[in-house]
Design a protein around this motif. Structure first.
Motif, PDB file in Angstrom:
ATOM      1  N   GLN A 187       0.827  -1.217   0.000  1.00 58.36           N
ATOM      2  CA  GLN A 187       0.000   0.000   0.000  1.00 58.36           C
ATOM      3  C   GLN A 187       0.855   1.258   0.000  1.00 58.36           C
ATOM      4  O   GLN A 187       0.563   2.227  -0.717  1.00 58.36           O
ATOM      5  CB  GLN A 187      -0.931   0.002   1.220  1.00 58.36           C
ATOM      6  CG  GLN A 187      -2.098  -0.953   1.138  1.00 58.36           C
ATOM      7  CD  GLN A 187      -2.936  -0.887   2.400  1.00 58.36           C
ATOM      8  OE1 GLN A 187      -2.417  -1.019   3.514  1.00 58.36           O
ATOM      9  NE2 GLN A 187      -4.236  -0.675   2.242  1.00 58.36           N
ATOM     10  N   ALA A 212       0.953   3.960  -3.135  1.00 58.51           N
ATOM     11  CA  ALA A 212       0.499   5.339  -2.929  1.00 58.51           C
ATOM     12  C   ALA A 212       1.525   6.350  -3.432  1.00 58.51           C
ATOM     13  O   ALA A 212       1.167   7.504  -3.709  1.00 58.51           O
ATOM     14  CB  ALA A 212       0.224   5.577  -1.446  1.00 58.51           C
ATOM     15  N   ARG A 231      -0.930   6.998 -10.430  1.00 59.44           N
ATOM     16  CA  ARG A 231      -0.414   6.290  -9.247  1.00 59.44           C
ATOM     17  C   ARG A 231      -0.850   4.824  -9.301  1.00 59.44           C
ATOM     18  O   ARG A 231      -1.955   4.513  -9.735  1.00 59.44           O
ATOM     19  CB  ARG A 231      -0.967   6.898  -7.962  1.00 59.44           C
ATOM     20  CG  ARG A 231      -0.393   8.213  -7.537  1.00 59.44           C
ATOM     21  CD  ARG A 231      -0.851   8.550  -6.112  1.00 59.44           C
ATOM     22  NE  ARG A 231      -2.248   8.178  -5.865  1.00 59.44           N
ATOM     23  CZ  ARG A 231      -2.761   7.906  -4.656  1.00 59.44           C
ATOM     24  NH1 ARG A 231      -1.981   7.964  -3.592  1.00 59.44           N
ATOM     25  NH2 ARG A 231      -4.027   7.605  -4.523  1.00 59.44           N
ATOM     26  N   ALA A 259      -1.742   3.113  -6.844  1.00 56.40           N
ATOM     27  CA  ALA A 259      -2.903   2.979  -5.957  1.00 56.40           C
ATOM     28  C   ALA A 259      -4.207   3.333  -6.649  1.00 56.40           C
ATOM     29  O   ALA A 259      -5.285   2.921  -6.200  1.00 56.40           O
ATOM     30  CB  ALA A 259      -2.719   3.856  -4.717  1.00 56.40           C
TER      31      ALA A 259
END
Length: 400
Positions: free
Chosen positions: A272, A276, A284, A286
Motif C-alpha cells: 500500500q 500510494a 499512481r 494505488a
C-alpha cells in the motif's frame, strides 16, 4: 456472538504495537542486526528481550504462576499478530517456535520437577529448546505411526537409537523433547522424552541448508546412538507420546497462523505504501483498478484467516480440541501469507525482489508455511475424512 476483545487484551496489543514500532522495526534495515542465517543477531535480540521483560511483555501465552500473563488462546491471537508485524518480533517476546509450543506443552503436561528443570530455563530466556519428532524416509513425517526411532527400557533408564531431521532450533537448543517408539501398539507405542544437549549418545550430523531465512539454531539432522534418559525425564508417561503430540501440535499450528497473519498484513502495508507513492504513465499505482482489486481481495482473505484463527482459539479456550478448526486455519492462512507477499512483491516490482524491503525475506519464509506442521494436502484429507464421517452435521452450529 461477541467479536470485541477485553480492555486488558487491547492494552497488551497496543503496548506490543508501540514496542515493535519503536524498537524492533528499525533493526530490519540494519544489516548488522542480522545473523549469518538471516535472523536477528543474538546481541540485539538479548537487549530487546530484556526490554520486553521489563515492560511485562514476556511469555504472554503462559499462566502467571509460570511466568506469563495468562492471555489464553484468543488473547494470544490478537497479540501474536501484532508481534509479527516485524520479522524479528516473536523471538523478542519469547513467543517464537519451537520454544513457544514446547513451553505450553511442558506447562500443561510436565510434573512440578520437570517444570522447574526443563520449563523454567526456557521461560527465563536462559536456554532454547527443540522438538525432535520428524524422521527421514522411511520414518515418520506427518504420520507418527511410521516412527522408527526406538527407546528400550533398561532398569531405570531408556536407551534410544534412531534418526531425526529438520529439527528446528537444534543447533542452539539446550532442552529437547524427543519422540521415540517404546512398543508397536498403534495408540500407545510412542513415548516423549526430555534430554539435555550435554547428554552423551547423540549428535547433530548437519545443519540442513534451506531456502531460508532460518530460526535460531537452524533445521538439523540428528542421530541418536545410545542416548540414555532416566525414567523421571519421560513426559506424561510411557506410551503417552501420541497424546503429547496432539496436545502440542494443535495449539502450535494455530500460533504459527497467528504470527503468519502479522506477516501477511505487513506485506500488504508495504504494498500500500509503495502504491500510494509510485507513478507510471501518469497514474499512481494505488489508483489503478488492477492494484485495488488485488489489495481488496487480500484484505478479505486475511480477515477470513483471522476469523478462522479466532474460532479455533475460542474452541481451545473452552476446552475443545479444535482439530478441524485448526486444520482449516492452517491451510488458509499459510496460503494467504504466500499470496500476500507474492502480491506485494509484484506491486513493488524490482524493489520488492531486492533486499531493500523485507518482502524477499517474508517470501522465502512463506513457502515453508504450506509444509510445516502438516502439508496442505494432509490437513485437507483430514477435513474430508471428518466431513464424510459427520455428513451434514459437519457444519452444525454448537448450541450453548
Amino acid at each position: 456472538m461477541d467479536f470485541t476483545i477485553p480492555p486488558r487484551i487491547e492494552d497488551f496489543r497496543a503496548r506490543i504495537a508501540r514496542f515493535v514500532e519503536d524498537h524492533v522495526l528499525p533493526l530490519e534495515s540494519d544489516r548488522s542486526a542480522y545473523d549469518a542465517h538471516g535472523n536477528i543477531a543474538l546481541e540485539p535480540l538479548d537487549r530487546l528481550r530484556a526490554m520486553a521483560q521489563a515492560e511485562g511483555l514476556w511469555c504472554l501465552q503462559l499462566r502467571p504462576e509460570t511466568g506469563g500473563q495468562g492471555l489464553g488462546r484468543m488473547g494470544m491471537a490478537v497479540c501474536y499478530e501484532e508481534m509479527n508485524r516485524s520479522i524479528f518480533g516473536p523471538a523478542v517476546f519469547n513467543s517464537a517456535a519451537p520454544d513457544d509450543g514446547n513451553m505450553m506443552v511442558l506447562e500443561q503436561a510436565g510434573t512440578e520437577d520437570q517444570k522447574a528443570r526443563w520449563l523454567q530455563p526456557i521461560v527465563q530466556g536462559k536456554v532454547r529448546s527443540a522438538f525432535a519428532m520428524t524422521e527421514p524416509h522411511p520414518g515418520s513425517g506427518s504420520d507418527p505411526s511410521m516412527m522408527l526411532t526406538r527407546a528400550e527400557r533398561r532398569g531405570d533408564r531408556y536407551v534410544i537409537h534412531g534418526r531425526k531431521w529438520f529439527i528446528t532450533g537444534a543447533e542452539e537448543a539446550a532442552h529437547f523433547i524427543l519422540l521415540a517408539r517404546t512398543s508397536d501398539d498403534p495408540r500407545t507405542g510412542l513415548t516423549a522424552f526430555l534430554h539435555h544437549r550435554d547428554a552423551p549418545g547423540w549428535r547433530i550430523d548437519r545443519r540442513i541448508d534451506i531456502m531460508g531465512p532460518e530460526e535460531h539454531g537452524g533445521h538439523c539432522e540428528i542421530t541418536y546412538d545410545g542416548l540414555e534418559v532416566p525414567v523421571e525425564d519421560v513426559l506424561i508417561g510411557e506410551g503417552q507420546g501420541l497424546r503429547m503430540t496432539q496436545m502440542r501440535l494443535g495449539p502450535a499450528r494455530l500460533t504459527h497462523c497467528m504470527r503468519w497473519l502479522g506477516l501477511a498484513k505487513r506485506s500488504v502495508e508495504i504494498a500500500q505504501d509503495y502504491a500510494a507513492r509510485r507513478e507510471g504513465f501518469g497514474v499512481r499505482l494505488a489508483d489503478r483498478e488492477s492494484v485495488q482489486v488485488k489489495l481488496g481481495d487480500l484484505s478479505m482473505q486475511i480477515e477470513i484467516g483471522r476469523l478462522l484463527v479466532m474460532k479455533a482459539a475460542w474452541e481451545l479456550d473452552r476446552g475443545g480440541f479444535a482439530r478441524r478448526e485448526v486444520s482449516m486455519a492452517k491451510v488458509h492462512v499459510a496460503n494467504v501469507l504466500h499470496k500476500a507477499v507474492d502480491t506485494a512483491i509484484q506491486i513493488n516490482g524490482a524493489r520488492g525482489y531486492s533486499c531493500d524491503t523485507v518482502l524477499e525475506w517474508i517470501y522465502r519464509y512463506a513457502r515453508q508455511a504450506r509444509l510445516v506442521d502438516g502439508a496442505d494436502e494432509v490437513h485437507q484429507m483430514v477435513l474430508n475424512r471428518e466431513m464424510t464421517k459427520a455428513g451434514r452435521d459437519f457444519w452444525r452450529w454448537g448450541v450453548a
